[in-house]
Design an enzyme around this catalytic site. Structure first.
Site, mmCIF file in Angstrom:
data_model
loop_
_atom_site.group_PDB
_atom_site.id
_atom_site.type_symbol
_atom_site.label_atom_id
_atom_site.label_comp_id
_atom_site.label_asym_id
_atom_site.label_seq_id
_atom_site.Cartn_x
_atom_site.Cartn_y
_atom_site.Cartn_z
ATOM 1 N N LYS A 22 19.469 26.766 39.656
ATOM 2 C CA LYS A 22 19.539 25.720 38.621
ATOM 3 C C LYS A 22 18.153 25.171 38.319
ATOM 4 C CE LYS A 22 20.640 21.359 39.944
ATOM 5 N NZ LYS A 22 19.722 20.251 39.575
ATOM 6 N N ASN A 23 17.432 24.819 39.392
ATOM 7 C CA ASN A 23 16.161 24.114 39.177
ATOM 8 C C ASN A 23 15.032 25.020 38.698
ATOM 9 O OD1 ASN A 23 17.420 21.763 39.744
ATOM 10 N ND2 ASN A 23 16.617 21.542 41.813
ATOM 11 N N ARG A 93 18.148 13.997 33.858
ATOM 12 C CA ARG A 93 16.730 13.632 33.813
ATOM 13 C C ARG A 93 15.833 14.820 33.502
ATOM 14 N NH1 ARG A 93 15.287 9.001 36.064
ATOM 15 N NH2 ARG A 93 13.289 9.911 36.577
ATOM 16 N N CYS A 117 18.392 6.227 38.671
ATOM 17 C CA CYS A 117 19.006 7.422 39.250
ATOM 18 C C CYS A 117 19.803 6.989 40.462
ATOM 19 C CB CYS A 117 17.890 8.372 39.636
ATOM 20 S SG CYS A 117 18.381 9.620 40.773
ATOM 21 N N ARG A 122 13.186 6.972 39.963
ATOM 22 C CA ARG A 122 12.561 8.288 39.764
ATOM 23 C C ARG A 122 11.677 8.176 38.518
ATOM 24 N NH1 ARG A 122 17.009 12.897 40.153
ATOM 25 N NH2 ARG A 122 15.207 14.265 40.082
ATOM 26 N N PRO A 123 10.467 7.650 38.711
ATOM 27 C CA PRO A 123 9.599 7.412 37.556
ATOM 28 C C PRO A 123 9.146 8.706 36.891
ATOM 29 C CG PRO A 123 8.452 6.897 39.621
ATOM 30 C CD PRO A 123 9.842 7.283 39.989
ATOM 31 N N ILE A 124 8.580 8.582 35.690
ATOM 32 C CA ILE A 124 8.056 9.754 34.992
ATOM 33 C C ILE A 124 6.570 9.574 34.648
ATOM 34 C CG2 ILE A 124 10.215 10.632 33.979
ATOM 35 C CD1 ILE A 124 9.084 9.102 31.397
ATOM 36 N N ASP A 125 5.942 8.595 35.343
ATOM 37 C CA ASP A 125 4.530 8.303 35.053
ATOM 38 C C ASP A 125 3.628 9.534 35.185
ATOM 39 O OD1 ASP A 125 5.341 8.028 37.778
ATOM 40 O OD2 ASP A 125 3.377 7.218 38.278
ATOM 41 N N LEU A 126 3.927 10.416 36.125
ATOM 42 C CA LEU A 126 3.051 11.580 36.332
ATOM 43 C C LEU A 126 3.164 12.579 35.181
ATOM 44 C CD1 LEU A 126 3.596 12.098 40.172
ATOM 45 C CD2 LEU A 126 1.790 10.824 39.009
ATOM 46 N N ASP A 307 16.569 18.491 48.868
ATOM 47 C CA ASP A 307 17.882 18.866 48.320
ATOM 48 C C ASP A 307 18.829 19.457 49.371
ATOM 49 O OD1 ASP A 307 17.090 17.933 45.889
ATOM 50 O OD2 ASP A 307 16.630 19.891 45.035
ATOM 51 N N VAL A 329 10.545 12.515 50.412
ATOM 52 C CA VAL A 329 10.449 12.724 48.962
ATOM 53 C C VAL A 329 11.175 11.579 48.248
ATOM 54 C CG1 VAL A 329 10.911 14.288 47.042
ATOM 55 C CG2 VAL A 329 10.315 15.224 49.290
ATOM 56 N N ARG A 399 27.552 19.563 38.428
ATOM 57 C CA ARG A 399 26.244 19.607 37.764
ATOM 58 C C ARG A 399 25.389 20.738 38.331
ATOM 59 N NH1 ARG A 399 23.078 14.145 37.176
ATOM 60 N NH2 ARG A 399 21.646 15.745 36.446
HETATM 61 N N1 EPU Z 1 7.594 11.018 41.032
HETATM 62 C C1 EPU Z 1 6.830 9.969 40.544
HETATM 63 N N2 EPU Z 1 6.444 10.010 39.239
HETATM 64 C C2 EPU Z 1 6.770 11.043 38.417
HETATM 65 C C3 EPU Z 1 7.541 12.117 38.926
HETATM 66 C C4 EPU Z 1 7.935 12.071 40.249
HETATM 67 O O1 EPU Z 1 6.526 9.024 41.266
HETATM 68 O O2 EPU Z 1 6.363 11.008 37.238
HETATM 69 C C5 EPU Z 1 8.022 11.000 42.456
HETATM 70 C C6 EPU Z 1 9.533 10.997 42.616
HETATM 71 O O3 EPU Z 1 10.073 9.703 42.508
HETATM 72 C C7 EPU Z 1 9.689 11.619 43.987
HETATM 73 C C8 EPU Z 1 8.536 12.616 44.064
HETATM 74 O O4 EPU Z 1 7.625 12.222 43.041
HETATM 75 O O5 EPU Z 1 9.523 10.651 44.977
HETATM 76 C C9 EPU Z 1 8.928 14.052 43.815
HETATM 77 O O6 EPU Z 1 9.746 14.145 42.657
HETATM 78 P P1 EPU Z 1 9.703 15.434 41.714
HETATM 79 O O7 EPU Z 1 9.000 15.069 40.459
HETATM 80 O O8 EPU Z 1 9.185 16.574 42.503
HETATM 81 O O9 EPU Z 1 11.223 15.623 41.389
HETATM 82 P P2 EPU Z 1 11.864 16.180 40.057
HETATM 83 O O10 EPU Z 1 10.993 17.191 39.445
HETATM 84 O O11 EPU Z 1 12.332 15.045 39.220
HETATM 85 C C10 EPU Z 1 13.078 18.196 41.175
HETATM 86 C C11 EPU Z 1 14.496 18.668 41.304
HETATM 87 C C12 EPU Z 1 15.238 17.759 42.269
HETATM 88 C C13 EPU Z 1 14.519 17.758 43.608
HETATM 89 C C14 EPU Z 1 13.056 17.356 43.428
HETATM 90 C C15 EPU Z 1 12.235 17.443 44.692
HETATM 91 C C16 EPU Z 1 14.952 19.637 39.165
HETATM 92 C C17 EPU Z 1 15.685 19.573 37.886
HETATM 93 N N3 EPU Z 1 15.144 18.637 40.006
HETATM 94 O O12 EPU Z 1 13.155 16.875 40.636
HETATM 95 O O13 EPU Z 1 16.521 18.337 42.421
HETATM 96 O O14 EPU Z 1 15.147 16.875 44.489
HETATM 97 O O15 EPU Z 1 12.427 18.211 42.432
HETATM 98 O O16 EPU Z 1 12.215 18.736 45.175
HETATM 99 O O17 EPU Z 1 14.238 20.599 39.426
HETATM 100 C C18 EPU Z 1 18.834 18.382 42.771
HETATM 101 O O18 EPU Z 1 18.831 19.557 42.398
HETATM 102 O O19 EPU Z 1 19.796 17.834 43.344
HETATM 103 C C19 EPU Z 1 17.643 17.577 42.536
HETATM 104 C C20 EPU Z 1 17.673 16.244 42.487
#
Ligand code: EPU
Length: 423
Positions: A22-23, A93, A117, A122-126, A307, A329, A399
């Site tokens: 999926k991811n 998301r 969430c 789960r911010p998106i600042d990055l 996960d 994480v 999902r």
């Molecule tokens: N984070 C920030 N700012 C950002 C983005 C992330 O602070 O702009 C933080 C998050 O809050 C977290 C850490 O960075 O603490 C890592 O988050 P990441 O961005 O890696 O997560 P993601 O890309 O949103 C994906 C998977 C998740 C999985 C995480 C970690 C997808 C669609 N989702 O999420 O999968 O837990 O990586 O490996 O690929 C799941 O499948 O159940 C799931 C939640």
């Protein structure tokens, strides 16, 4: 709504083939927005809710798709909208993945801000910082991210991520493939999902160096092309199936996998007393008579994945002693614990650490899914619980798991899907 009704106490044994990841599918499907040049054929795309939501988002943008037998065919030639609406982003998301490709190809994108969430902020600042480093101007207005590239074109830059982020790395990578000049990404996520995205982008004609490492270098191209691509297996589904065998005293072979990607998880199964054997494309696991308590700390790849954390906690409820599970994480990803305790587990939470006191005899009752992996842990607990466990709000599970009850039933479980009214 649907619920799963699980009659516990049956061994999970036999062999099964893992579904597509999926991811990995989600960023790959998003990356098809980078070009209008040709038709994509994507194989081994799992037929599950999040994929269908993403396809719906593509339809909203004007992309035509056909999806059958795990093959997704599409062409992004006719993109008509550059806006991802709240109604779709709030469902998933990962919709944020359209930001980089739309901005890079069209010079503009408008994406609704995702909300909170189930397992904490789960911010998106990055994601936004990465787009700014590539020259985009970002504003937030009326709940939308407005991203615009000067003169319609992003330019290469140096992105240094303060923490590892799968999603932000994916977005940065996709955007950089069409930027002018070279982009450097430091502290990039090295998850297999990102490595596969790199391979996909390179097949489309992108030039990327450092694939599979935390330092990536991307030379921007003027145009990319559509390709045929085979997706990789879902390492979290595979891990969940192995855990299902381990928690029920069973013996399982999961085919269609790349064991190399699961080293950290397999090591923990071995520590817990399981016998694990791998070939190039299969993993076999035989459970021990008694599970040994085994601590895990979830961290970015190649460490144990967040996960699999919830599923591991379910497994450890049956180990002979106390184990500690830390999530570095998502510090608050513990919604499954009160529900597991309702089934008879004895788990305490101290900050970002779960302390699991095993072995505890579980007994079936009604439990509530709160997020995808939490639901998986409840299903695992239900498999070993005495009597009947009802896992409510199973849409969370749908999902991310393809036909999970069909797969588990083929391995000896007794799970039925039933409708119910929540109120
Ligand atoms: N984070 C920030 N700012 C950002 C983005 C992330 O602070 O702009 C933080 C998050 O809050 C977290 C850490 O960075 O603490 C890592 O988050 P990441 O961005 O890696 O997560 P993601 O890309 O949103 C994906 C998977 C998740 C999985 C995480 C970690 C997808 C669609 N989702 O999420 O999968 O837990 O990586 O490996 O690929 C799941 O499948 O159940 C799931 C939640």
């Amino acid at each position: 709504m649907d619920k799963l009704v699980i009659k516990g106490g049956r061994r999970i044994s036999g062999s099964i083939t893992a579904s597509g990841s999926k991811n990995t599918s989600l960023p790959i499907i998003a990356a098809t927005l980078l070009t209008g040049n040709g038709n994509f054929t994507l194989h081994r795309i799992p037929d599950l809710k999040d994929i269908l939501t993403f396809i719906q988002l593509l339809h909203h943008l004007g992309v035509e798709t056909t999806f059958s037998d795990n093959t997704l065919r599409l062409s992004s030639e006719q993109v008509q909208s550059l806006q991802a609406p709240y109604e779709l982003v709030k469902k998933m998301r990962a919709s944020i993945y359209v930001l980089g490709p739309l901005l890079a190809r069209f010079g503009h994108a408008r994406v609704s801000l995702p909300g909170g969430c189930a397992f904490g902020p789960r911010p998106i600042d990055l994601h936004l910082m990465a787009m700014e480093k590539l020259g985009a101007t970002i504003t937030i207005e009326t709940g939308f991210i407005e991203a615009t590239a000067e003169n319609g074109k992003l330019r290469g830059g140096h992105i240094v991520f303060p923490i590892s982020s799968v999603g932000a790395t994916g977005n940065a990578l996709m955007a950089a493939t069409l930027a002018e000049g070279t982009t450097y990404i430091s502290n990039a996520a090295a998850e297999p999902e990102i490595e596969t995205l790199c391979r996909f982008l390179m097949a489309m004609g992108a030039t990327i160096r450092g694939t599979g490492t935390t330092e990536l270098e991307i030379d921007g191209s003027n145009s990319l092309k559509a390709v045929e691509f085979h997706n990789v297996f879902d390492r979290i589904e595979a891990g969940t199936l192995l855990a299902a065998a381990a928690i029920t005293g069973g013996e399982i072979t999961v085919n269609g996998v790349e064991p190399e990607q699961m080293k950290a998880v397999l090591k923990k199964f071995v520590h817990a007393g399981c016998t694990v054997e791998s070939t190039e494309e299969s993993i076999s696991l035989k459970s021990p008579r008694k599970l040994i308590p085994t601590d895990v700390t979830a961290k970015p790849y190649p460490s144990f994945p967040t996960d699999m954390q919830a599923q591991w906690i379910a497994l450890m409820t049956q180990a002979e002693g106390t184990s500690h599970v830390i999530d570095k994480v998502y510090h608050e990803r513990f919604n499954h614990i009160p529900e597991l305790n309702r089934l008879g587990a004895h788990i305490e939470i101290h900050k970002n650490q779960a302390i699991v006191h095993g072995p505890q005899k579980l007994s079936g009752t009604k439990v509530m899914s709160t997020d995808l992996r939490a639901s998986a842990s409840l299903v695992l607990a239900g498999l070993v619980a005495e009597g009947t466990t009802e896992v409510l709000r199973v849409y969370h599970l749908d999902r991310g798991y393809e036909k999970i009850e069909v797969k588990l039933n083929s391995l000896g479980a007794d799970i039925s899907r039933e409708k119910y009214n929540e109120f």
